[in-house]
Design an enzyme around this catalytic site. Structure first.
Site, PDB file in Angstrom:
ATOM      1  N   ASP A 106      -4.805 -18.013   1.661  1.00  0.00           N
ATOM      2  CA  ASP A 106      -5.775 -18.748   0.836  1.00  0.00           C
ATOM      3  C   ASP A 106      -6.577 -19.725   1.702  1.00  0.00           C
ATOM      4  O   ASP A 106      -7.810 -19.795   1.627  1.00  0.00           O
ATOM      5  CB  ASP A 106      -5.081 -19.460  -0.342  1.00  0.00           C
ATOM      6  CG  ASP A 106      -3.846 -20.259   0.058  1.00  0.00           C
ATOM      7  OD1 ASP A 106      -3.384 -20.142   1.218  1.00  0.00           O
ATOM      8  OD2 ASP A 106      -3.329 -21.022  -0.787  1.00  0.00           O
ATOM      9  N   ASP A 165      -7.090  -6.335   4.169  1.00  0.00           N
ATOM     10  CA  ASP A 165      -8.126  -5.689   3.358  1.00  0.00           C
ATOM     11  C   ASP A 165      -9.037  -6.755   2.743  1.00  0.00           C
ATOM     12  O   ASP A 165     -10.267  -6.650   2.806  1.00  0.00           O
ATOM     13  CB  ASP A 165      -7.460  -4.856   2.255  1.00  0.00           C
ATOM     14  CG  ASP A 165      -8.480  -4.248   1.315  1.00  0.00           C
ATOM     15  OD1 ASP A 165      -9.459  -3.671   1.819  1.00  0.00           O
ATOM     16  OD2 ASP A 165      -8.312  -4.376   0.087  1.00  0.00           O
ATOM     17  N   ASP A 219     -13.288  -8.076   3.826  1.00  0.00           N
ATOM     18  CA  ASP A 219     -14.479  -8.005   2.971  1.00  0.00           C
ATOM     19  C   ASP A 219     -15.206  -9.347   3.029  1.00  0.00           C
ATOM     20  O   ASP A 219     -16.439  -9.408   3.124  1.00  0.00           O
ATOM     21  CB  ASP A 219     -14.115  -7.678   1.516  1.00  0.00           C
ATOM     22  CG  ASP A 219     -14.219  -6.185   1.209  1.00  0.00           C
ATOM     23  OD1 ASP A 219     -14.054  -5.376   2.143  1.00  0.00           O
ATOM     24  OD2 ASP A 219     -14.472  -5.839   0.036  1.00  0.00           O
ATOM     25  N   LYS A 249       1.267 -15.308   3.810  1.00  0.00           N
ATOM     26  CA  LYS A 249       1.501 -16.162   2.648  1.00  0.00           C
ATOM     27  C   LYS A 249       3.006 -16.388   2.565  1.00  0.00           C
ATOM     28  O   LYS A 249       3.634 -16.209   1.518  1.00  0.00           O
ATOM     29  CB  LYS A 249       0.929 -15.472   1.387  1.00  0.00           C
ATOM     30  CG  LYS A 249       0.886 -16.324   0.143  1.00  0.00           C
ATOM     31  CD  LYS A 249      -0.041 -17.523   0.201  1.00  0.00           C
ATOM     32  CE  LYS A 249       0.183 -18.413  -0.998  1.00  0.00           C
ATOM     33  NZ  LYS A 249      -0.563 -19.697  -0.923  1.00  0.00           N
ATOM     34  N   TYR A 294       0.806  -1.227   0.000  1.00  0.00           N
ATOM     35  CA  TYR A 294       0.000   0.000   0.000  1.00  0.00           C
ATOM     36  C   TYR A 294       0.837   1.275   0.000  1.00  0.00           C
ATOM     37  O   TYR A 294       0.426   2.284  -0.559  1.00  0.00           O
ATOM     38  CB  TYR A 294      -0.899   0.050   1.250  1.00  0.00           C
ATOM     39  CG  TYR A 294      -2.246  -0.599   1.070  1.00  0.00           C
ATOM     40  CD1 TYR A 294      -2.368  -1.982   1.058  1.00  0.00           C
ATOM     41  CD2 TYR A 294      -3.402   0.169   0.926  1.00  0.00           C
ATOM     42  CE1 TYR A 294      -3.608  -2.587   0.908  1.00  0.00           C
ATOM     43  CE2 TYR A 294      -4.636  -0.431   0.776  1.00  0.00           C
ATOM     44  CZ  TYR A 294      -4.739  -1.810   0.770  1.00  0.00           C
ATOM     45  OH  TYR A 294      -5.958  -2.404   0.621  1.00  0.00           O
TER      46      TYR A 294
HETATM   47  C1  IPM Z   1     -10.666  -0.387   3.071  1.00  0.00           C
HETATM   48  C2  IPM Z   1     -10.684   0.127   1.668  1.00  0.00           C
HETATM   49  C3  IPM Z   1      -9.372   0.850   1.351  1.00  0.00           C
HETATM   50  C4  IPM Z   1      -8.252  -0.138   1.557  1.00  0.00           C
HETATM   51  C5  IPM Z   1      -9.332   1.487  -0.052  1.00  0.00           C
HETATM   52  C6  IPM Z   1     -10.452   2.487  -0.251  1.00  0.00           C
HETATM   53  C7  IPM Z   1      -8.004   2.106  -0.366  1.00  0.00           C
HETATM   54  O1  IPM Z   1     -10.918  -0.899   0.770  1.00  0.00           O
HETATM   55  O2  IPM Z   1     -10.597   0.427   4.002  1.00  0.00           O
HETATM   56  O3  IPM Z   1     -10.734  -1.606   3.266  1.00  0.00           O
HETATM   57  O4  IPM Z   1      -7.914  -0.888   0.632  1.00  0.00           O
HETATM   58  O5  IPM Z   1      -7.696  -0.163   2.633  1.00  0.00           O
HETATM   59 MN    MN Z   2     -11.292  -2.828   1.707  1.00  0.00          MN
END
Ligand code: IPM
Ligand code: MN
Length: 365
Positions: free
Chosen positions: A232, A256, A260, A200, A149
């Site tokens: 994974d 990240d 999700d 990983k 990042y």
């Molecule tokens: C999150 C978002 C950010 C990240 C993006 C918007 C850069 O997806 O906070 O998870 O990847 O950290």
């Molecule tokens: Mn994210």
């Protein structure tokens, strides 16, 4: 000496100064609803909020070419906490606003912890078959200041068939040590006291640093049971047996991605929250979801994710009673059917705000 008049009570009202950057897309509407609820809880618990609101985001950038001016950034650092709505809009170049605002806050304020709880409140919100609320209760500790990042991309021979694009995965001992130590502390404070390292390191050998530091710090926390999963396998495990994961620590990029996935296990992006922290110095609170530009202004986005982030902020302030009260009101509505669904459009944004406010009022009767 007898006093003729009673001494007035000293003003014990604590005021928290909060920098609010509501941002793009649905950011302003979800922040607005979340703050209505937080204000109501504050007034019941004898504290106050002083909001410092900033207009930054894509709309502001289009008008002024400003992303996050230095003077405002200085001011924001003096707040007790920061609330972010959401950033990102197809009218701006990819990543410009996200990196310029979210990234700048995380990196320049050295908010090295990204804490993302994944807690299912009712099995009807979980897409997995046969899993109940007790099976999904994780805390993901994502490193927030290093990794790919924060590295510059390079492009050699750009636009040709010989192009080479590069952006490296880079980890420091100091960055690795502090996040792993924080994760052990969190794991130790949770009932199950179990910490999984997610990496990983079999393919990305640079992550051997995580392997070694994790093993060394584990020695200092004999009460914490440890485990390890390659990222994974961690994705598979989160679906197959989410109950096998309690606390987990991982790198920025993997954190990240797995959060999700984790968000879906607890009912989706409508509820997933995060705290970006430099413990003892600063806290920034935001939902995990993005700006959802197609829904902007339509009053259909779920404000619970942002509200859950505000609950994390209240805990960070030490306002645990107010935090538990909001949490209780939301849980009551989600479990009892007052909020039937977390799907977009079933309930209006402001309707969810109203329902939670009503529930808070009932709770206080
Ligand atoms: C999150 C978002 C950010 C990240 C993006 C918007 C850069 O997806 O906070 O998870 O990847 O950290
Ligand atoms: Mn994210």
């Amino acid at each position: 000496m007898l006093l003729k008049f009673p001494i007035p009570e000293p003003n014990r009202m604590k005021t928290y100064r909060i920098a609010v950057l509501a941002g793009d897309g649905v950011g302003p509407e979800v922040v607005h609803q979340a703050l209505r609820v937080v204000r109501a809880a504050a007034s019941q618990h004898q504290f106050d909020l002083e909001l410092m609101e900033y207009p930054y985001g894509t709309e502001h950038w289009l008008k002024t070419e400003e992303i996050l001016p230095d003077a405002s950034f200085e001011e924001i650092q003096k707040a007790d906490a920061i609330i972010l709505g959401a950033f990102g809009d197809p009218r701006a170049p990819v990543g410009l606003i996200e990196r310029g605002i979210i990234g700048r806050c995380r990196w320049d304020l050295d908010l090295y912890v990204n804490l993302r709880p994944i807690k299912l409140l009712d099995e009807k919100f979980c897409p997995l078959k046969g899993k109940s609320a007790a099976d999904v209760d994780m805390l993901i500790v994502r490193e927030n200041t290093e990794d790919v990042y924060v590295q510059k991309p390079t492009y050699q021979n750009q636009g040709t068939v010989d192009e080479i694009a590069e952006q490296s995965m880079r980890y420091t001992y100091a960055g690795t040590e502090r996040i792993i130590r924080y994760a052990f502390e969190q794991a130790q404070a949770r009932p199950r006291k179990h910490l999984t390292l997610i990496d990983k390191a079999n393919a990305v050998r640079a992550q051997d640093l995580y392997t070694r530091v994790f093993a060394a710090i584990a020695e200092e926390f004999p009460a914490v049971e440890t485990g390890h999963l390659y990222v994974d396998a961690a994705c598979m495990r989160m679906i197959e047996s989410p109950e096998s994961i309690d606390t987990a620590v991982t790198t920025n990029l993997f954190g990240d991605i797995v959060t999700d996935l984790g968000a879906m296990l607890q009912g989706g992006m409508g509820v997933a929250a995060s705290a970006n922290l430099h413990p003892g110095k600063m806290g920034l609170f935001e939902s995990v979801h993005g700006s959802f530009p197609q829904a902007a202004g339509k009053n259909i986005a779920n404000p619970i994710a942002t509200l859950n982030a505000c609950v994390m902020m209240l805990d960070y302030f030490g306002e645990a009673a107010a935090a538990r009260e909001i949490e209780g009101a939301v849980a009551h509505l989600l479990r009892g059917g007052g909020i039937r669904s977390l799907e977009v459009g079933v309930h209006k944004t402001d309707e969810i705000g109203d329902l939670i406010l009503d529930q808070l009022a009932v709770g206080c009767e």
